[in-house]
Design a protein around this motif. Structure first.
Motif, mmCIF file in Angstrom:
data_model
loop_
_atom_site.group_PDB
_atom_site.id
_atom_site.type_symbol
_atom_site.label_atom_id
_atom_site.label_comp_id
_atom_site.label_asym_id
_atom_site.label_seq_id
_atom_site.Cartn_x
_atom_site.Cartn_y
_atom_site.Cartn_z
ATOM 1 N N TYR A 32 0.837 -1.198 0.000
ATOM 2 C CA TYR A 32 0.000 0.000 0.000
ATOM 3 C C TYR A 32 0.875 1.252 0.000
ATOM 4 C CZ TYR A 32 -4.280 -2.656 1.136
ATOM 5 O OH TYR A 32 -5.356 -3.513 1.112
ATOM 6 N N GLY A 33 0.509 2.194 -0.837
ATOM 7 C CA GLY A 33 1.272 3.439 -0.941
ATOM 8 C C GLY A 33 2.198 3.461 -2.137
ATOM 9 N N ASN A 34 2.437 2.289 -2.777
ATOM 10 C CA ASN A 34 3.235 2.200 -4.004
ATOM 11 C C ASN A 34 2.293 2.201 -5.200
ATOM 12 O OD1 ASN A 34 6.335 1.379 -3.432
ATOM 13 N ND2 ASN A 34 4.997 0.596 -1.815
ATOM 14 N N PHE A 35 2.561 3.073 -6.185
ATOM 15 C CA PHE A 35 1.691 3.168 -7.353
ATOM 16 C C PHE A 35 2.550 3.171 -8.621
ATOM 17 C CE2 PHE A 35 -0.791 4.848 -3.881
ATOM 18 C CZ PHE A 35 -2.063 4.320 -4.118
ATOM 19 N N PHE A 36 2.280 2.223 -9.531
ATOM 20 C CA PHE A 36 3.003 2.140 -10.806
ATOM 21 C C PHE A 36 2.334 3.044 -11.830
ATOM 22 C CE2 PHE A 36 4.418 -1.672 -8.679
ATOM 23 C CZ PHE A 36 5.731 -1.812 -9.101
ATOM 24 N N GLU A 37 3.150 3.813 -12.563
ATOM 25 C CA GLU A 37 2.639 4.849 -13.455
ATOM 26 C C GLU A 37 1.838 4.314 -14.636
ATOM 27 O OE1 GLU A 37 6.056 7.145 -14.574
ATOM 28 O OE2 GLU A 37 5.958 8.393 -12.769
ATOM 29 N N GLU A 38 2.065 3.047 -15.028
ATOM 30 C CA GLU A 38 1.372 2.505 -16.193
ATOM 31 C C GLU A 38 0.057 1.811 -15.824
ATOM 32 O OE1 GLU A 38 3.983 0.022 -18.437
ATOM 33 O OE2 GLU A 38 5.376 1.658 -18.921
ATOM 34 N N ARG A 110 0.595 7.146 5.035
ATOM 35 C CA ARG A 110 1.624 7.779 5.848
ATOM 36 C C ARG A 110 2.777 6.793 5.945
ATOM 37 N NH1 ARG A 110 -3.115 8.557 9.118
ATOM 38 N NH2 ARG A 110 -3.958 10.647 8.868
ATOM 39 N N PRO A 111 4.011 7.239 5.794
ATOM 40 C CA PRO A 111 4.436 8.637 5.718
ATOM 41 C C PRO A 111 4.438 9.243 4.327
ATOM 42 C CG PRO A 111 6.348 7.247 5.893
ATOM 43 C CD PRO A 111 5.171 6.325 5.947
ATOM 44 N N GLY A 112 3.956 8.518 3.277
ATOM 45 C CA GLY A 112 3.936 9.138 1.964
ATOM 46 C C GLY A 112 3.585 8.160 0.858
ATOM 47 N N ILE A 113 3.433 8.708 -0.346
ATOM 48 C CA ILE A 113 3.106 7.939 -1.543
ATOM 49 C C ILE A 113 4.369 7.799 -2.388
ATOM 50 C CG2 ILE A 113 1.803 7.987 -3.701
ATOM 51 C CD1 ILE A 113 -0.376 9.548 -2.199
ATOM 52 N N ILE A 114 4.554 6.613 -2.996
ATOM 53 C CA ILE A 114 5.730 6.370 -3.849
ATOM 54 C C ILE A 114 5.247 6.050 -5.256
ATOM 55 C CG2 ILE A 114 7.769 4.931 -4.226
ATOM 56 C CD1 ILE A 114 7.343 4.370 -1.052
ATOM 57 N N TYR A 115 5.662 6.870 -6.229
ATOM 58 C CA TYR A 115 5.335 6.625 -7.631
ATOM 59 C C TYR A 115 6.477 5.845 -8.267
ATOM 60 C CZ TYR A 115 2.137 10.524 -6.699
ATOM 61 O OH TYR A 115 1.181 11.352 -6.167
ATOM 62 N N ARG A 116 6.139 4.683 -8.841
ATOM 63 C CA ARG A 116 7.165 3.823 -9.420
ATOM 64 C C ARG A 116 7.048 3.803 -10.941
ATOM 65 N NH1 ARG A 116 7.711 -1.520 -5.736
ATOM 66 N NH2 ARG A 116 9.611 -1.612 -6.984
ATOM 67 N N LYS A 117 8.194 3.838 -11.587
ATOM 68 C CA LYS A 117 8.225 3.878 -13.047
ATOM 69 C C LYS A 117 7.686 2.592 -13.648
ATOM 70 C CE LYS A 117 11.920 7.131 -14.243
ATOM 71 N NZ LYS A 117 13.243 7.268 -14.895
ATOM 72 N N PHE A 132 18.127 -6.184 -2.581
ATOM 73 C CA PHE A 132 19.190 -5.178 -2.445
ATOM 74 C C PHE A 132 19.824 -4.801 -3.776
ATOM 75 C CE2 PHE A 132 18.904 -7.266 1.665
ATOM 76 C CZ PHE A 132 18.870 -6.187 2.529
ATOM 77 N N ASN A 133 19.501 -5.516 -4.851
ATOM 78 C CA ASN A 133 20.100 -5.238 -6.154
ATOM 79 C C ASN A 133 19.296 -4.142 -6.852
ATOM 80 O OD1 ASN A 133 21.677 -5.371 -8.426
ATOM 81 N ND2 ASN A 133 20.572 -7.128 -9.306
ATOM 82 N N ILE A 134 19.549 -2.899 -6.440
ATOM 83 C CA ILE A 134 18.724 -1.799 -6.939
ATOM 84 C C ILE A 134 19.551 -0.519 -6.976
ATOM 85 C CG2 ILE A 134 17.861 -1.160 -4.627
ATOM 86 C CD1 ILE A 134 15.170 -0.519 -5.940
ATOM 87 N N GLN A 135 19.272 0.313 -7.956
ATOM 88 C CA GLN A 135 19.818 1.670 -8.033
ATOM 89 C C GLN A 135 18.705 2.567 -8.565
ATOM 90 O OE1 GLN A 135 23.368 2.423 -10.267
ATOM 91 N NE2 GLN A 135 24.725 1.448 -8.794
ATOM 92 N N ARG A 136 18.262 3.500 -7.749
ATOM 93 C CA ARG A 136 17.206 4.416 -8.189
ATOM 94 C C ARG A 136 17.329 5.735 -7.432
ATOM 95 N NH1 ARG A 136 11.545 2.260 -5.339
ATOM 96 N NH2 ARG A 136 12.373 2.128 -3.210
ATOM 97 N N LEU A 137 16.748 6.778 -8.028
ATOM 98 C CA LEU A 137 16.730 8.097 -7.415
ATOM 99 C C LEU A 137 15.278 8.523 -7.232
ATOM 100 C CD1 LEU A 137 18.414 10.578 -6.478
ATOM 101 C CD2 LEU A 137 18.199 11.481 -8.818
ATOM 102 N N LEU A 138 14.922 8.872 -6.009
ATOM 103 C CA LEU A 138 13.561 9.306 -5.700
ATOM 104 C C LEU A 138 13.552 10.799 -5.373
ATOM 105 C CD1 LEU A 138 12.350 6.385 -3.397
ATOM 106 C CD2 LEU A 138 11.743 6.763 -5.781
#
Length: 771
Positions: A32-38, A110-117, A132-138
């Motif tokens: 909950y709180g994660n939303f994919f843009e497509e 809470r504490p916020g919404i995350i928009y995922r590509k 742990f295999n991740i590289q991203r900028l929020l």
């Protein structure tokens, strides 16, 4: 479409579905709180507790991602419609667009919404735990409602005014722009910790870059991923938050079909009244172009109700509003609090067989001090911290300075003056204070400024423990009346603190209103016959006699209180006069007979609006509010200034680390002035500081922990003989020195002394032996 497979049982709380392969599937709670843009989502919120929500209505949201295709939108829209049919009419519908969600929607996360590509691959989980295999900028933005959007992994994405989180799996680095505020940094960090706990099982390291020069190791890691930064950072994009002035623009439209055409006719502008809404019709309410409401009468056709969203979208296009404009569809009898408060008054129709709320019942409950102390919700609804039997001190402002009023004249106020009334009481073993700032109708800007300045001085003397309530003549709250025990009299002229008016006519008329010692108020009115009212009691004071005039509609309790008040106003011979049996001299004193109100007064309906909580901020000098719809004590942060609107009062809660305390009262006034419902500017405004909340404030929250914020101030219960007691007593001693004695001892005036920094004040007091 069979929705029962995705909805085994509708229970209280939050339910979320996502579009996947032309069907809707439930989202696991951990995501909950994660939303994919497509994708598109459908979110259902069912209230769990009547006190914690806006009422009995559920909220059903249709969320559209920026990259969502027409197919996904169609699937989600059809699912929402079927779900609405399953739930019935007690549901508020919302259309949400990515990055432009309503406050109601944001309040769930809470504490916020995350928009995922991108989109959610069918073989992947919504949120990978211990991945742990991740590289991203929020890119993290927002004040009360925080969001994080995946952006290009480059220095080009950064700016000076926002927060960025470089997520490297085992290492998470929060970079704070040099223009970000302390509260933004704190809320960004709360989201960072939440991401670590949910997606890394709490096992990632977190680093914070607040000053690049002081964090060389973290900057080295960032540059290893992003490369060396070339050139300077760009400025942040200006905020496009809608201010209260924009929200004040409201227009109501009637929507109907004429043949094959859809007709939209402008019906009204503020102030709107509820009777404009007819149950057989559909209406569109346009709030400043930032939000569109569709109201559906309960007798409107099924076809009209099914077309609600399409009509709203057509209206948005016709007006040239952005496609992301928020839409809320409300049904007759299930309106949201935000919709109801766009109208001057709102009455629940008795024909709907709704049970009366607790507030209607409470107005008849006999006041019980013990219950007020143990049941803050009762204190909040009655607006009474106790029965008014505590200690009362009154100061009258003269020449911009306060002068103590003789206790024998405490209840005698003058319209041309302004006063400070300090009330001290005990609750659950703690000493608490309310400072009323009462201003007559003739107060000037300089006088109001002096009133606030003197209130500030008093607050310093009491360790910041004073709850400050701004009261305007004629709009006194119930507790203010109670502390004078039925003997509050407001005279028309200006007077000194000794209580003697500068001028007094030989003939004066006073209007007595109230039935007991806790709700009675007497006000001087123009001495003419048209001022009379058959429902009440009036005192007519002439050169030789005081007439006690009983209107035909008054009762025994009113008459009893009037006999108490008459001793305060006049020592002349008292003569009781019944309406219709007045002697000739009575009418001569009033300048002759004249028509006056004589119809029976209907009982005043107690407002039933749901309380609403907002975070306050300022943008380009204008007030900007973010509503927390399903609020709790957890929503009060030390960096905040929060506005709680209970309709009859405006509370401004000041967090201990908030930076804009001076603006608080002005914000409350601006809120009332710009409110679409045409609120009274005389509505009491109450300043409440963190850790000193009265039960009239805490009672509006579902639960309240009085020990959540352990105060470092020695303002509550001081044990005699302790160093703290000595300090407090010395402080008060210094405070009550006369102006001349104060000048002799401190070498400066009180005004000069209290304008200094607090630490300097304490230092000088210590040097002079005050503690």
């Amino acid at each position: 479409m069979d929705i029962s497979k995705g909805l085994p049982a509708i229970q209280g709380g939050l339910h979320i579905w996502i579009t996947e392969n032309q069907k809707m599937v439930p989202v696991p709670e951990g995501a909950y709180g994660n939303f994919f843009e497509e994708h598109c989502y459908v979110i259902l919120h069912v209230p769990q507790s009547p006190k914690a929500t806006r009422g009995a209505s559920s909220d059903l949201h249709y969320w559209i991602g920026k990259q969502a295709g027409a197919e996904a939108q169609g699937t989600a829209a059809a699912f929402q419609q079927h779900l609405q049919e399953e739930l019935g009419g007690q549901t508020v519908l919302h259309r949400e667009a990515q990055a432009h969600e309503s406050d109601c929607f944001c309040s769930y996360f809470r504490p916020g919404i995350i928009y995922r590509k991108g989109g959610l691959a069918s073989d992947l989980k919504h949120v990978e735990t211990n991945f742990f295999n991740i590289q991203r900028l929020l890119h993290i933005k927002g004040r009360k409602h925080v969001s994080a959007t995946e952006v290009e992994l480059s220095w080009n994405s950064f700016n000076k005014g926002d927060i960025f989180l470089l997520d490297l799996g085992k290492m998470m680095i929060q970079w704070n722009g040099p223009k970000t505020s302390i509260s933004e940094k704190a809320r960004g960090l709360a989201l960072t910790y939440s991401l670590r706990d949910r997606e890394r099982g709490g096992r990632a390291q977190i680093g914070v870059v607040d000053d690049e020069a002081k964090a060389p190791d973290l900057m080295q890691i960032m540059e290893a991923v992003l490369g060396r930064r070339v050139g300077s950072l760009r400025a942040a994009m200006p905020s496009k938050d809608i201010n209260q002035l924009q929200k004040a623009s409201v227009r109501l439209y009637h929507v109907y079909e004429k043949g094959k055409d859809l007709v939209v006719v402008e019906l009204a502008t503020p102030p709107l009244t509820q009777d404009l809404l007819q149950e057989e019709d559909v209406y569109i309410l346009d709030q400043g172009g930032f939000k569109i409401y569709v109201w559906q009468g309960r007798m409107s056709s099924l076809q009209e109700r099914q077309a609600a969203f399409s009509r709203a979208v057509g209206f948005i296009q016709a007006k040239g509003y952005p496609t992301y404009t928020n839409v809320e569809v409300v049904n007759d009898g299930a309106e949201s609090a935000a919709f109801k408060q766009l109208f001057r008054t709102w009455s629940e129709k008795r024909s709907r067989n709704q049970k009366l709320g607790g507030r209607d019942k409470l107005i008849h409950v006999k006041l019980d001090v013990g219950k007020l102390h143990t049941q803050p919700e009762l204190a909040a609804q009655l607006r009474m911290v106790d029965d008014g039997s505590g200690k009362v001190e009154v100061w009258c402002m003269e020449d911009l300075r306060r002068q103590p009023v003789d206790p024998k004249r405490h209840g005698q106020l003058y319209a041309g003056n302004y006063y400070l009334v300090l009330y001290t009481y005990q609750r659950l073993g703690r000493v608490q204070y309310i400072l009323y700032l009462w201003q007559g109708r003739q107060a000037t800007a300089d006088e109001i400024k002096a009133l606030n300045s003197n209130a500030k001085e008093l607050d310093v003397m009491y360790g910041g423990a004073l709850v400050q309530e701004h009261v305007t003549m004629g709009s006194e709250p119930p507790h203010f009346l109670a502390i004078f025990q039925g003997q509050l009299v407001i005279f028309q002229e200006r007077a000194g603190h000794h209580g003697k008016g500068q001028s007094a006519s030989t003939t004066r008329l006073f209007h007595v209103q109230g039935t007991d010692s806790q709700n009675t108020k007497t006000m001087e009115v123009p001495a003419r016959a048209s001022s009379l009212n058959s429902n009440d009691i009036f005192l007519l004071v002439t050169a030789g006699v005081c007439y006690l005039w009983f209107g035909k509609g008054c009762n025994g309790d009113q008459r009893e209180m009037a006999r108490v008040v008459v001793t305060v106003i006049s020592k002349k011979n008292e003569e009781t006069v019944l309406e219709g049996q007045e002697p000739p001299h009575f009418w001569e004193a009033l300048g002759g007979r004249a028509p006056y109100p004589s119809k029976k007064r209907l009982p005043e309906e107690v407002p039933r609006f749901q309380p609403r909580l907002f975070e306050c901020s300022s943008q380009m000098g204008c007030l900007v509010l973010a509503e927390v719809v399903f609020f709790s004590q957890e929503d009060l942060d030390k960096y905040d200034i929060m506005l709680l609107d209970t309709w009859q009062e405006i509370f401004l809660w000041l967090g201990e680390a908030a930076s804009e305390w001076k603006e608080a009262v002005a914000w409350g006034q601006e809120y009332l002035k710009t409110h679409p419902a045409g609120r009274s500017p005389a509505t009491p405004i109450v300043l409440v500081k963190q850790g000193h909340e009265p039960p009239t404030f805490t009672g509006w929250f579902f639960t309240w922990d009085p020990y959540k914020w352990t105060s470092h101030l020695s303002d509550t219960k001081v044990v005699e003989g302790s160093p703290a007691a000595a300090s407090t007593i010395s402080e008060i001693t210094a405070f009550y020195l006369s102006d001349s004695d104060f000048q002799d001892i401190f070498g400066k005036s009180k005004e000069e002394f209290y304008s200094m920094a607090t630490w300097r004040q304490q230092q000088e007091k210590k040097q002079l032996g005050f503690f």
